[in-house]
Design a protein around this motif. Structure first.
Motif, PDB file in Angstrom:
ATOM      1  N   LEU A  39      10.603  -0.296   0.323  1.00 31.77           N
ATOM      2  CA  LEU A  39      11.619   0.149  -0.629  1.00 31.77           C
ATOM      3  C   LEU A  39      11.808  -0.874  -1.754  1.00 31.77           C
ATOM      4  O   LEU A  39      11.960  -0.513  -2.919  1.00 31.77           O
ATOM      5  CB  LEU A  39      12.953   0.373   0.068  1.00 31.77           C
ATOM      6  N   MET A  40      11.818  -2.176  -1.378  1.00 30.88           N
ATOM      7  CA  MET A  40      12.004  -3.203  -2.407  1.00 30.88           C
ATOM      8  C   MET A  40      10.872  -3.155  -3.419  1.00 30.88           C
ATOM      9  O   MET A  40      11.091  -3.253  -4.627  1.00 30.88           O
ATOM     10  CB  MET A  40      12.068  -4.590  -1.765  1.00 30.88           C
ATOM     11  N   GLY A  45      17.259 -14.178  -1.483  1.00 31.80           N
ATOM     12  CA  GLY A  45      16.594 -15.465  -1.246  1.00 31.80           C
ATOM     13  C   GLY A  45      16.492 -16.206  -2.464  1.00 31.80           C
ATOM     14  O   GLY A  45      16.527 -17.012  -3.116  1.00 31.80           O
ATOM     15  N   TYR A  55      22.497   7.485   9.765  1.00 35.99           N
ATOM     16  CA  TYR A  55      21.363   7.422   8.847  1.00 35.99           C
ATOM     17  C   TYR A  55      21.153   8.768   8.171  1.00 35.99           C
ATOM     18  O   TYR A  55      20.878   8.844   6.966  1.00 35.99           O
ATOM     19  CB  TYR A  55      20.105   7.004   9.602  1.00 35.99           C
ATOM     20  N   PHE A  90       9.731   5.970   7.219  1.00 31.23           N
ATOM     21  CA  PHE A  90       9.263   4.577   7.297  1.00 31.23           C
ATOM     22  C   PHE A  90      10.425   3.596   7.335  1.00 31.23           C
ATOM     23  O   PHE A  90      10.328   2.528   7.909  1.00 31.23           O
ATOM     24  CB  PHE A  90       8.356   4.230   6.095  1.00 31.23           C
ATOM     25  N   PHE A  91      11.519   3.962   6.699  1.00 35.01           N
ATOM     26  CA  PHE A  91      12.658   3.037   6.662  1.00 35.01           C
ATOM     27  C   PHE A  91      13.467   3.074   7.951  1.00 35.01           C
ATOM     28  O   PHE A  91      14.127   2.084   8.292  1.00 35.01           O
ATOM     29  CB  PHE A  91      13.570   3.363   5.467  1.00 35.01           C
ATOM     30  N   PHE A 151       0.830  -1.203   0.000  1.00 32.30           N
ATOM     31  CA  PHE A 151       0.000   0.000   0.000  1.00 32.30           C
ATOM     32  C   PHE A 151       0.870   1.260   0.000  1.00 32.30           C
ATOM     33  O   PHE A 151       0.688   2.162  -0.818  1.00 32.30           O
ATOM     34  CB  PHE A 151      -0.927  -0.006   1.219  1.00 32.30           C
ATOM     35  N   PHE A 152       1.861   1.296   0.899  1.00 28.31           N
ATOM     36  CA  PHE A 152       2.720   2.484   0.982  1.00 28.31           C
ATOM     37  C   PHE A 152       3.543   2.642  -0.290  1.00 28.31           C
ATOM     38  O   PHE A 152       3.727   3.750  -0.786  1.00 28.31           O
ATOM     39  CB  PHE A 152       3.647   2.388   2.197  1.00 28.31           C
ATOM     40  N   LEU A 206      -0.686   7.581   5.520  1.00 25.44           N
ATOM     41  CA  LEU A 206       0.738   7.940   5.501  1.00 25.44           C
ATOM     42  C   LEU A 206       1.104   8.769   6.726  1.00 25.44           C
ATOM     43  O   LEU A 206       2.130   8.530   7.372  1.00 25.44           O
ATOM     44  CB  LEU A 206       1.073   8.718   4.222  1.00 25.44           C
ATOM     45  N   LEU A 217       3.323   5.910  -2.555  1.00 28.40           N
ATOM     46  CA  LEU A 217       4.465   6.822  -2.670  1.00 28.40           C
ATOM     47  C   LEU A 217       5.045   6.886  -4.083  1.00 28.40           C
ATOM     48  O   LEU A 217       5.829   7.775  -4.380  1.00 28.40           O
ATOM     49  CB  LEU A 217       5.574   6.434  -1.681  1.00 28.40           C
ATOM     50  N   LEU A 258       9.578 -14.547   0.750  1.00 29.39           N
ATOM     51  CA  LEU A 258      10.614 -15.520   1.118  1.00 29.39           C
ATOM     52  C   LEU A 258      11.539 -14.958   2.193  1.00 29.39           C
ATOM     53  O   LEU A 258      11.877 -15.633   3.162  1.00 29.39           O
ATOM     54  CB  LEU A 258      11.467 -15.855  -0.111  1.00 29.39           C
ATOM     55  N   TYR A 259      11.914 -13.713   1.995  1.00 29.80           N
ATOM     56  CA  TYR A 259      12.845 -13.078   2.918  1.00 29.80           C
ATOM     57  C   TYR A 259      12.234 -12.932   4.314  1.00 29.80           C
ATOM     58  O   TYR A 259      12.891 -13.192   5.315  1.00 29.80           O
ATOM     59  CB  TYR A 259      13.257 -11.712   2.354  1.00 29.80           C
ATOM     60  N   ILE A 304      10.129 -12.407  -3.598  1.00 28.53           N
ATOM     61  CA  ILE A 304      11.379 -12.343  -2.845  1.00 28.53           C
ATOM     62  C   ILE A 304      11.128 -11.804  -1.438  1.00 28.53           C
ATOM     63  O   ILE A 304      11.666 -12.311  -0.455  1.00 28.53           O
ATOM     64  CB  ILE A 304      12.405 -11.456  -3.588  1.00 28.53           C
ATOM     65  N   ARG A 349       9.335   8.148   2.931  1.00 28.64           N
ATOM     66  CA  ARG A 349      10.265   7.064   2.613  1.00 28.64           C
ATOM     67  C   ARG A 349      11.370   6.979   3.679  1.00 28.64           C
ATOM     68  O   ARG A 349      11.702   5.906   4.169  1.00 28.64           O
ATOM     69  CB  ARG A 349      10.875   7.324   1.236  1.00 28.64           C
ATOM     70  N   ASN A 376      14.185   0.180  10.426  1.00 26.75           N
ATOM     71  CA  ASN A 376      14.950  -0.956   9.922  1.00 26.75           C
ATOM     72  C   ASN A 376      16.401  -0.955  10.364  1.00 26.75           C
ATOM     73  O   ASN A 376      17.057  -1.993  10.331  1.00 26.75           O
ATOM     74  CB  ASN A 376      14.913  -0.989   8.394  1.00 26.75           C
ATOM     75  N   ILE A 401       8.692  -2.857   8.040  1.00 30.49           N
ATOM     76  CA  ILE A 401       7.956  -2.426   6.868  1.00 30.49           C
ATOM     77  C   ILE A 401       8.786  -1.636   5.852  1.00 30.49           C
ATOM     78  O   ILE A 401       8.655  -1.823   4.647  1.00 30.49           O
ATOM     79  CB  ILE A 401       6.717  -1.629   7.334  1.00 30.49           C
ATOM     80  N   TRP A 406       0.969   6.499   9.862  1.00 30.38           N
ATOM     81  CA  TRP A 406       2.116   5.602  10.026  1.00 30.38           C
ATOM     82  C   TRP A 406       3.381   6.372  10.393  1.00 30.38           C
ATOM     83  O   TRP A 406       4.187   5.895  11.189  1.00 30.38           O
ATOM     84  CB  TRP A 406       2.334   4.747   8.768  1.00 30.38           C
ATOM     85  N   ALA A 441      19.047  -7.483   0.556  1.00 29.49           N
ATOM     86  CA  ALA A 441      17.900  -8.302   0.928  1.00 29.49           C
ATOM     87  C   ALA A 441      17.499  -9.229  -0.203  1.00 29.49           C
ATOM     88  O   ALA A 441      16.994 -10.317   0.018  1.00 29.49           O
ATOM     89  CB  ALA A 441      16.724  -7.407   1.310  1.00 29.49           C
ATOM     90  N   ILE A 442      17.746  -8.781  -1.443  1.00 29.05           N
ATOM     91  CA  ILE A 442      17.353  -9.602  -2.581  1.00 29.05           C
ATOM     92  C   ILE A 442      18.372 -10.708  -2.750  1.00 29.05           C
ATOM     93  O   ILE A 442      19.325 -10.602  -3.494  1.00 29.05           O
ATOM     94  CB  ILE A 442      17.252  -8.760  -3.868  1.00 29.05           C
ATOM     95  N   MET A 447      20.724  -1.908   1.669  1.00 26.83           N
ATOM     96  CA  MET A 447      19.894  -2.886   2.377  1.00 26.83           C
ATOM     97  C   MET A 447      18.984  -3.624   1.409  1.00 26.83           C
ATOM     98  O   MET A 447      18.825  -4.838   1.497  1.00 26.83           O
ATOM     99  CB  MET A 447      19.024  -2.188   3.439  1.00 26.83           C
ATOM    100  N   THR A 448      18.355  -2.890   0.488  1.00 28.67           N
ATOM    101  CA  THR A 448      17.433  -3.564  -0.418  1.00 28.67           C
ATOM    102  C   THR A 448      18.204  -4.479  -1.370  1.00 28.67           C
ATOM    103  O   THR A 448      17.756  -5.572  -1.672  1.00 28.67           O
ATOM    104  CB  THR A 448      16.583  -2.564  -1.215  1.00 28.67           C
ATOM    105  N   LEU A 465      11.881  -1.636   4.777  1.00 24.11           N
ATOM    106  CA  LEU A 465      12.728  -2.371   3.849  1.00 24.11           C
ATOM    107  C   LEU A 465      11.914  -2.921   2.681  1.00 24.11           C
ATOM    108  O   LEU A 465      12.295  -2.775   1.517  1.00 24.11           O
ATOM    109  CB  LEU A 465      13.415  -3.515   4.601  1.00 24.11           C
ATOM    110  N   VAL A 490       5.621   5.674  13.695  1.00 30.63           N
ATOM    111  CA  VAL A 490       7.066   5.429  13.701  1.00 30.63           C
ATOM    112  C   VAL A 490       7.782   6.456  14.572  1.00 30.63           C
ATOM    113  O   VAL A 490       8.607   6.108  15.405  1.00 30.63           O
ATOM    114  CB  VAL A 490       7.630   5.474  12.261  1.00 30.63           C
TER     115      VAL A 490
END
Lengths: 297, 272
Positions: A177-178, B272, B254, A110-111, A90-91, B10, A95, A222-223, A219, A107, A114, A172, B13, B269-270, B265-266, A174, B17
């Protein structure tokens, strides 16, 4: 080339051997000897290490706590996959697709969780759930919902579900962003074509966005599954320690308790083997079910 | 869907956070009395007492120092091991390079908790149990697969002709690695190092298993210790102060490297 074959092999050895030795000592050897330990009864000192065959495995099958821990792990997996994927998708769509000026701000915010330490997250949320001082109960009181207040982490019924929120909160960004990366790669022309065909935004999401970001979704799922099965015990250890009355024990926290609190190292290793097998089998099954032909462009 | 309507989740959330983090930060300046009187309110004054208590009574200074050592030594050791390996696997293409790559990368998917039991005894035998350098080595090796994975993908973009002409000019392979490949991969090296450093600074569970005496505790362990004490002493302000101490370096990193961290990070993460 000026260099001889011998020099070339020497250089290769220089590049590869230190890493391979360290990896073997600190990763491969511990994994295999963990497997080996699972056939022993062992309280830690070398004299009383006793080979007992598959007795630990028989104990594992008769241990009433084990099915509970497995159930708890998969509960967390399911809740996290669902919660994180729905919100992150949704985000990510909000975005990227909708032209929101302050999107970069969201962005970044929210990150941020992490990269926070799981200790900080766990303690922070333990305090948020604190029965008398915490935000959850005082918020409920503020809204006039006194009946809903409860000692969240101290309740056998609510402690495990309470652990889901911090995990989603922290995870959330991470996956958002993917998925944003996936959406950014979808060519604008598909949306234009869909619009000409009269598809509304909702239909565009189902017919264009979702199929085209399927690889990223796959992915991500799975992750989440792997990291939850391999690491959910950390937040459990910090927030509840497996309690109250084992109601939040997951496989890893139970291993920790057996091995490093009760000093049943052999049995702990057996639980470790079970975690390894379950997580590999889960990944294989998931990969089988999520096989879906790539969308042709 | 209305544009205004989409903003509501938005905004909510971001509040979800930010609010707990800001709340923790504010709480670190409040006395216990103030926290009990109104856990949501502002402090009456900018009271640094909690930081002083955390720093002196709970020896956070020692833990910060330990965490710094573990982080820096761990991150450097990872690089020292991973750069040559990534280079050899990605650019030298020998027999078995694909196998090695698969071996390292698949280690990222394996639950290491099984290995921690033997590792505990292994460290004891090496006399590295309850030793922050022992912990740093374990950390470094634990991030090797990820680091090799990220570095190979960065190195794959360097044009092959550069190395060839350097070799023609008589540069040894060591020179090529040190003077050509490493500088050209610097952006990847920095990215992966920041991420490893954050990982090491934050790590909790291995520290819990492998460290035993308080003077060897990393920050994560000391915070956990203060937190479990606070259940009895109700020293919430001190706890908030120690959480703030742990999180400020991460916020600074950061703020500076936001884009790099997110991208790295992304990418990592990819896998798997």
């Amino acid at each position: 080339m000026v260099q001889s074959k011998k020099q070339k092999y020497l250089f290769l050895a220089f590049c590869l051997i230190p890493t391979f030795i360290m990896f073997s000592i600190f990763t491969l050897y511990p994994l295999f000897s963990g497997l080996y330990y699972s056939f022993f009864e062992w309280s830690g000192s070398s004299e009383n290490k006793e080979f007992i065959g598959i007795s630990n495995y028989i104990q594992l099958f008769n241990d009433e706590i084990i099915p509970m821990t497995i159930l708890h792990d998969y509960f967390l997996v399911a809740a996290k996959v669902l919660g994180i994927m729905v919100l992150a998708l949704f985000f990510a769509v909000a975005l990227t697709q909708l032209k929101i000026k302050e999107a970069p701000f969201y962005r970044i915010v929210f990150f941020f969780p992490n990269i926070m330490s799981v200790v900080v997250i766990g303690i922070l949320w333990t305090f948020i759930y604190n029965p008398s001082l915490g935000l959850v109960n005082s918020g409920l009181q503020f809204m006039g919902l006194e009946d809903w207040t409860r000692p969240w982490l101290g309740s056998e019924k609510w402690a495990l579900p309470s652990l889901v929120l911090p995990s989603i909160w922290a995870g959330i960004g991470l996956f958002m962003l993917m998925l944003m990366g996936g959406i950014a790669n979808v060519s604008k022309s598909y949306y234009e074509a869909a619009e000409i065909d009269g598809a509304n935004e909702w239909q565009q999401f189902w017919k264009v966005t979702l199929p085209l970001v399927w690889p990223q979704i796959k992915i991500s799922i799975l992750y989440i599954v792997i990291t939850t099965l391999n690491g959910s015990f950390i937040i459990v250890q910090i927030m509840t320690g497996g309690g109250p009355n084992n109601s939040t024990h997951v496989m890893g926290s139970y291993l920790y308790e057996q091995a490093f609190v009760q000093y049943n190292f052999g049995y702990g290793a057996t639980i470790g083997v079970m975690i390894l097998i379950l997580s590999l089998v889960t990944v294989l099954i998931l990969q089988f079910f999520m096989r879906r032909e790539r969308v042709e462009y | 869907m209305g544009r205004a309507g989409i903003r509501i989740p938005l905004v909510l959330w971001s509040l979800a956070v930010l609010y707990p983090i800001i709340w923790m930060f504010i709480g670190s300046f409040k006395s216990n009395g103030e926290i009990y009187a109104n856990p949501w309110g502002w402090p009456e004054s900018l009271n640094m007492g909690n930081f002083v208590t955390a720093w002196t009574e709970y020896n956070i200074d020692t833990s910060v120092f330990n965490s710094l050592i573990v982080t820096v030594v761990g991150a450097l050791l990872t690089l020292f091991l991973a750069i040559p390996t990534a280079y050899a696997i990605e650019r030298l293409r020998f027999r078995g390079s694909q196998f090695l790559f698969t071996l390292y990368v698949s280690a990222m998917m394996i639950p290491m908790v099984l290995g921690w039991i033997p590792l505990f005894f292994l460290l004891a035998r090496f006399n590295m149990l309850d030793n922050i350098y022992g912990l740093a080595i374990v950390y470094a090796v634990s991030q090797l697969p990820f680091t090799i994975f990220v570095l190979t993908s960065f190195m794959s973009t360097i044009p092959k002709s550069l190395e060839e002409s350097a070799a023609m000019d008589g540069l040894s392979p060591y020179g090529v690695l040190l003077k050509i490949i490493t500088p050209l991969s610097m952006s990847g090296i920095i990215t992966v190092t920041i991420m490893n450093a954050i990982q090491f600074w934050n790590e909790y569970f291995m520290a819990l298993i492998f460290l035993q005496t308080e003077e060897n505790y990393t920050l994560a362990l000391t915070i956990d210790f203060i937190s479990s004490e606070a259940q009895y002493t109700n020293a919430w302000g001190t706890l908030f102060a120690s959480l703030t101490i742990a999180i400020v370096p991460v916020i600074i990193l950061y703020a500076i490297f936001q884009q790099r961290i997110a991208k790295g990070m992304t990418e990592g993460a990819i896998k798997g």
